[in-house]
Design a protein around this motif. Sequence first.
Motif, PDB file in Angstrom:
ATOM      1  N   THR A 142     -26.842  19.594  10.242  1.00 56.06           N
ATOM      2  CA  THR A 142     -26.058  20.295   9.219  1.00 56.06           C
ATOM      3  C   THR A 142     -24.652  20.600   9.760  1.00 56.06           C
ATOM      4  OG1 THR A 142     -26.830  22.488   9.886  1.00 56.06           O
ATOM      5  CG2 THR A 142     -28.093  21.367   8.198  1.00 56.06           C
ATOM      6  N   PHE A 143     -23.720  20.769   8.840  1.00 57.84           N
ATOM      7  CA  PHE A 143     -22.345  21.154   9.207  1.00 57.84           C
ATOM      8  C   PHE A 143     -21.748  21.950   8.058  1.00 57.84           C
ATOM      9  CE2 PHE A 143     -19.280  18.650   6.655  1.00 57.84           C
ATOM     10  CZ  PHE A 143     -20.176  17.854   5.946  1.00 57.84           C
ATOM     11  N   ASP A 144     -20.726  22.760   8.346  1.00 54.71           N
ATOM     12  CA  ASP A 144     -20.056  23.488   7.257  1.00 54.71           C
ATOM     13  C   ASP A 144     -18.558  23.639   7.519  1.00 54.71           C
ATOM     14  OD1 ASP A 144     -19.967  25.426   9.228  1.00 54.71           O
ATOM     15  OD2 ASP A 144     -21.102  26.937   8.127  1.00 54.71           O
ATOM     16  N   SER A 145     -18.016  22.817   8.450  1.00 57.92           N
ATOM     17  CA  SER A 145     -16.591  22.987   8.768  1.00 57.92           C
ATOM     18  C   SER A 145     -15.989  21.671   9.254  1.00 57.92           C
ATOM     19  CB  SER A 145     -16.421  24.038   9.870  1.00 57.92           C
ATOM     20  OG  SER A 145     -16.968  23.536  11.080  1.00 57.92           O
ATOM     21  N   GLU A 146     -14.687  21.631   9.191  1.00 51.17           N
ATOM     22  CA  GLU A 146     -13.908  20.469   9.652  1.00 51.17           C
ATOM     23  C   GLU A 146     -14.094  20.281  11.165  1.00 51.17           C
ATOM     24  OE1 GLU A 146     -11.077  19.480   7.307  1.00 51.17           O
ATOM     25  OE2 GLU A 146     -11.020  17.639   8.495  1.00 51.17           O
ATOM     26  N   GLY A 147     -14.072  21.383  11.895  1.00 50.32           N
ATOM     27  CA  GLY A 147     -14.185  21.322  13.352  1.00 50.32           C
ATOM     28  C   GLY A 147     -15.500  20.677  13.789  1.00 50.32           C
ATOM     29  N   GLY A 158     -23.433   8.482  14.801  1.00 52.57           N
ATOM     30  CA  GLY A 158     -24.501   7.884  13.966  1.00 52.57           C
ATOM     31  C   GLY A 158     -25.297   8.924  13.191  1.00 52.57           C
ATOM     32  N   ALA A 159     -24.823  10.182  13.211  1.00 58.18           N
ATOM     33  CA  ALA A 159     -25.599  11.250  12.567  1.00 58.18           C
ATOM     34  C   ALA A 159     -25.691  11.060  11.063  1.00 58.18           C
ATOM     35  CB  ALA A 159     -24.925  12.594  12.856  1.00 58.18           C
ATOM     36  N   ARG A 160     -26.754  11.621  10.465  1.00 54.40           N
ATOM     37  CA  ARG A 160     -26.873  11.699   8.992  1.00 54.40           C
ATOM     38  C   ARG A 160     -26.606  13.157   8.647  1.00 54.40           C
ATOM     39  NH1 ARG A 160     -32.193  10.771   7.409  1.00 54.40           N
ATOM     40  NH2 ARG A 160     -31.515  10.098   5.354  1.00 54.40           N
ATOM     41  N   LEU A 161     -25.455  13.422   8.085  1.00 53.37           N
ATOM     42  CA  LEU A 161     -24.996  14.815   7.947  1.00 53.37           C
ATOM     43  C   LEU A 161     -25.418  15.464   6.632  1.00 53.37           C
ATOM     44  CD1 LEU A 161     -21.433  14.358   9.431  1.00 53.37           C
ATOM     45  CD2 LEU A 161     -23.238  15.814  10.356  1.00 53.37           C
ATOM     46  N   VAL A 162     -25.707  16.755   6.731  1.00 52.31           N
ATOM     47  CA  VAL A 162     -26.096  17.542   5.566  1.00 52.31           C
ATOM     48  C   VAL A 162     -25.110  18.710   5.472  1.00 52.31           C
ATOM     49  CG1 VAL A 162     -27.952  18.898   4.531  1.00 52.31           C
ATOM     50  CG2 VAL A 162     -28.511  16.898   5.946  1.00 52.31           C
ATOM     51  N   LEU A 163     -24.424  18.807   4.345  1.00 55.43           N
ATOM     52  CA  LEU A 163     -23.391  19.830   4.178  1.00 55.43           C
ATOM     53  C   LEU A 163     -24.015  21.152   3.731  1.00 55.43           C
ATOM     54  CD1 LEU A 163     -20.555  20.936   3.895  1.00 55.43           C
ATOM     55  CD2 LEU A 163     -20.247  19.554   1.838  1.00 55.43           C
ATOM     56  N   ARG A 164     -23.836  22.189   4.566  1.00 52.35           N
ATOM     57  CA  ARG A 164     -24.440  23.494   4.222  1.00 52.35           C
ATOM     58  C   ARG A 164     -23.488  24.315   3.361  1.00 52.35           C
ATOM     59  NH1 ARG A 164     -27.493  27.777   8.094  1.00 52.35           N
ATOM     60  NH2 ARG A 164     -27.127  29.664   6.865  1.00 52.35           N
ATOM     61  N   LEU A 165     -24.009  24.735   2.217  1.00 53.44           N
ATOM     62  CA  LEU A 165     -23.212  25.486   1.242  1.00 53.44           C
ATOM     63  C   LEU A 165     -23.306  26.984   1.457  1.00 53.44           C
ATOM     64  CD1 LEU A 165     -23.359  22.842  -0.463  1.00 53.44           C
ATOM     65  CD2 LEU A 165     -23.545  24.339  -2.432  1.00 53.44           C
TER      66      LEU A 165
END
Length: 457
Positions: A142-147, A158-165
Amino acid sequence: TTLKDSKEKEGCPGSSLLKDLIPLGPEESAMEVVLKKIQELSDSDQRDPFMVADLGVLASRHQAFCQALPRVSPFYAVKCNSSPWVLRVLAALGTGFDCASQVELEQVLGLGVAPSRIIYAHPCKPISHLQYAARHGVQLLTFDSEGELTKVAQHHPGARLVLRLWTEDSKSTFPLSAKFGASLELCGHLLKSARDLGLAVVGASFHVGSDCQDPHSFAQAIADCRRVFEMGRGVGHDMSLLDIGGGFPGVEGSEPEFEEMARVINAALAQDFPEGAGIEVIAEPGRFYAASVCVAAVNIIAKKAVLQPGGHRKLLYYLNDGHYGTFRDLLGEPYPRMPIVVKELCSKPPLFPCILYGPTCDAFDTFFNEEVQLPELDVGDWLIFPSMGAYSSVMSSTFNGFLPASICYIMGPELSFCKWFFPSINLAAASTQPRPEESFSICGLKRFLPRHLRRRN
Ligand code: PLP
């Protein structure tokens, strides 16, 4: 040597908690094991705090979760209770896992769980932990920022990213949104940045806050995720994973009921992510699975009586476990939890306003923010707290030199299908376990016993 091994060598609390696993007779309950142990300990001066963890309860929580939310695959949140037995049972039952750090990843991978059954669900990861995930094939992050995107592009492309709201979490006992979650306004920008960095965003996640009191927080967050899916597809991401996080209630009988919450979630899923559209739905339950697994027993090590204005007595009980041990989570709860008193008392003993203190020298070491009504008790008496399996032993410290409570794991025959996971255990011996003698009465407060802790017959 793993990071976990080296931490354990350093004496990281919790590393030596694993005690024997006791097979349980078909008619025995965790509460009987607690009472038996109390009786044994009461014959000595060694009345250390302990917990009994019923792994059968864990299996029944899993069943309840899957029945109520048939479209949702649980990825158990390891942070909530990372006991090796808990993780082994869940691995055998086939759950996925939500890990928050390298140590948690090591623990779960060490059980032979496939990396595809893990989500590294911390939006702000140390680089070394991220590199570990990349080396070991854990792709869902998961991620929630540009950094965080910049870090992932460099260390785990190669990650499969999930955007945390971000979620509205004011109806939860333990809010999380001040710290984590991207606003809807920011999501479009983050999705474009990920694409420009060559990263794959595969879905959206949220957490409504732990111990959520309002099922509609889930419904709103699911609707927001639908918008993020549309935005993601609009910039070329293949959006196929919805992660509805944790937040489900832990203590059985709490309001709103889990089944009611599940009904609202199922309806929201049907509306925003209808079946057949190729969307995989996962969740990260922690508290819901772990809370009712453990019963904690604590002993009164000191007592004071103070006179209040009007001549009323207030009792201060000092217990041998507290805020810096098993009970840290309780201070965040809105109401005090009523303990079960283990003592022969008359049928309606007088009750006094009482404060429960933990054993350390810190005045903050209390169980609750307010007084509770309890009968007059003495040094050496025991109190029992059911539903203490979530955010308890994992939070224990050795502050002031008080060691974490020991844990005794029990397992009923219903888990014998997991036997290959526990080769050293003779489940056939279960029925020969002696039953505890009936010399303790549970004073008045029996109604607080969750159903599974009552006698099984
Ligand atoms: N997932 C994440 C990312 C969390 O931070 C937490 C708890 O803090 C959980 C899942 C588990 O939440 P709960 O125990 O409320 O189900």
